[in-house]
Scaffold this active site. Structure first.
Site, PDB file in Angstrom:
ATOM      1  N   ASP A 200       0.836  -1.205   0.000  1.00 30.07           N
ATOM      2  CA  ASP A 200       0.000   0.000   0.000  1.00 30.07           C
ATOM      3  C   ASP A 200       0.869   1.253   0.000  1.00 30.07           C
ATOM      4  O   ASP A 200       2.008   1.226   0.460  1.00 30.07           O
ATOM      5  CB  ASP A 200      -0.851   0.059   1.280  1.00 30.07           C
ATOM      6  CG  ASP A 200      -1.771  -1.119   1.412  1.00 30.07           C
ATOM      7  OD1 ASP A 200      -2.129  -1.707   0.377  1.00 30.07           O
ATOM      8  OD2 ASP A 200      -2.115  -1.452   2.561  1.00 30.07           O
TER       9      ASP A 200
HETATM   10  N1  URA Z   1      -1.165  -6.010   3.790  1.00 34.17           N
HETATM   11  C1  URA Z   1      -1.612  -4.745   3.832  1.00 34.17           C
HETATM   12  O1  URA Z   1      -2.625  -4.459   4.455  1.00 34.17           O
HETATM   13  N2  URA Z   1      -0.928  -3.799   3.180  1.00 34.17           N
HETATM   14  C2  URA Z   1       0.209  -4.042   2.489  1.00 34.17           C
HETATM   15  O2  URA Z   1       0.786  -3.132   1.916  1.00 34.17           O
HETATM   16  C3  URA Z   1       0.661  -5.361   2.457  1.00 34.17           C
HETATM   17  C4  URA Z   1      -0.044  -6.330   3.119  1.00 34.17           C
END
Ligand code: URA
Length: 239
Positions: free
Chosen positions: A102
């Protein structure tokens, strides 16, 4: 098998969009025959020509990147936010991320121009272990962490078994630092898992991917994987 426009782009002939135009204009041949449709997939053994000239395959490259927070796991962004490939200005190959983190998640991300390799690692069947460290709002109880370990119902189905470890807690601030190990790679999975037990994630970092760690790197750093590491990753995914 890879999409024809992607193969042309990876050979450094044109951007993917331009490659699509070349295909539609009838300027691309696969094994001697003009191909004018965009859906066609080709394998490494197919002979691709653009304007009668055979394309050269780009040399495959593999990188480990310590993604900082506030960077998009993408090769471009219409809203002009920072993207991971902004950190690779000196590389002539067109690399892209293997999966994604993310925008607000930091940590270990692989980038490559080898589509087969990326698909192999991302295939849900191959279940490479990923270790995250999350800072949560509130302190989850042992029972709640156990429920994450067993698998929890999310809107896209039950999660596979996970491991958790409470690393530290701050009673005054009511936050906890928790290590969580998962095998799947669903969208925002760790954040959604913690939300499902009533604790939002304030900060998230991926610390490990299979046997790879961030050792010796700081946010924004890049290192090339060794040929042995690439081989080991392939073997891990095919296990
Ligand atoms: N899980 C998440 O919530 N975000 C990420 O970036 C990776 C795994």
């Amino acid at each position: 098998m890879e999409r024809l426009q992607k193969v042309i782009a990876h050979a450094g002939v044109a951007s993917r969009r331009k490659a699509e135009e070349l295909i539609l204009q009838g300027k691309v041949k696969v094994n001697g025959k003009v191909v004018k449709e965009l859906g066609v997939k080709v394998s490494p053994s197919d002979k691709v020509e653009v304007n009668e000239i055979p394309i050269e395959k780009e040399e495959p490259v593999y990188f480990l990147f310590y993604k900082p927070r506030g960077v998009l796991s993408s090769v471009r962004d219409d809203k002009k936010r920072k993207v991971v490939t902004d950190f690779f200005p000196d590389i002539k190959q067109r690399v892209y991320p293997v999966g994604r983190l993310d925008y607000d998640t930091s940590g270990l991300l692989l980038l490559t121009n080898d589509g087969e390799f990326a698909n192999l690692l991302m295939h849900p069947r191959n279940e490479i272990e990923k270790v995250y460290v999350a800072k949560t709002k509130g302190i989850p109880s042992k029972e709640k962490l156990k429920s994450l370990e067993k698998g929890i119902h999310l809107e896209d189905g039950k999660t596979a078994p996970a491991k958790t470890k409470l690393l530290s807690l701050d009673k005054r601030k009511q936050t906890a630092i928790i290590e969580i190990t998962i095998h799947e790679g669903r969208n925002r999975q760790v954040r959604r898992m913690f939300e499902a037990i009533g604790h939002s994630v304030l900060k998230l970092k991926r610390e490990r991917y299979g046997f790879l760690t961030l050792q010796g790197l700081k946010a924004g750093d890049i290192r090339e994987l060794t040929p042995h590491e690439v081989k080991q990753l392939r073997a891990l995914a095919q296990k």
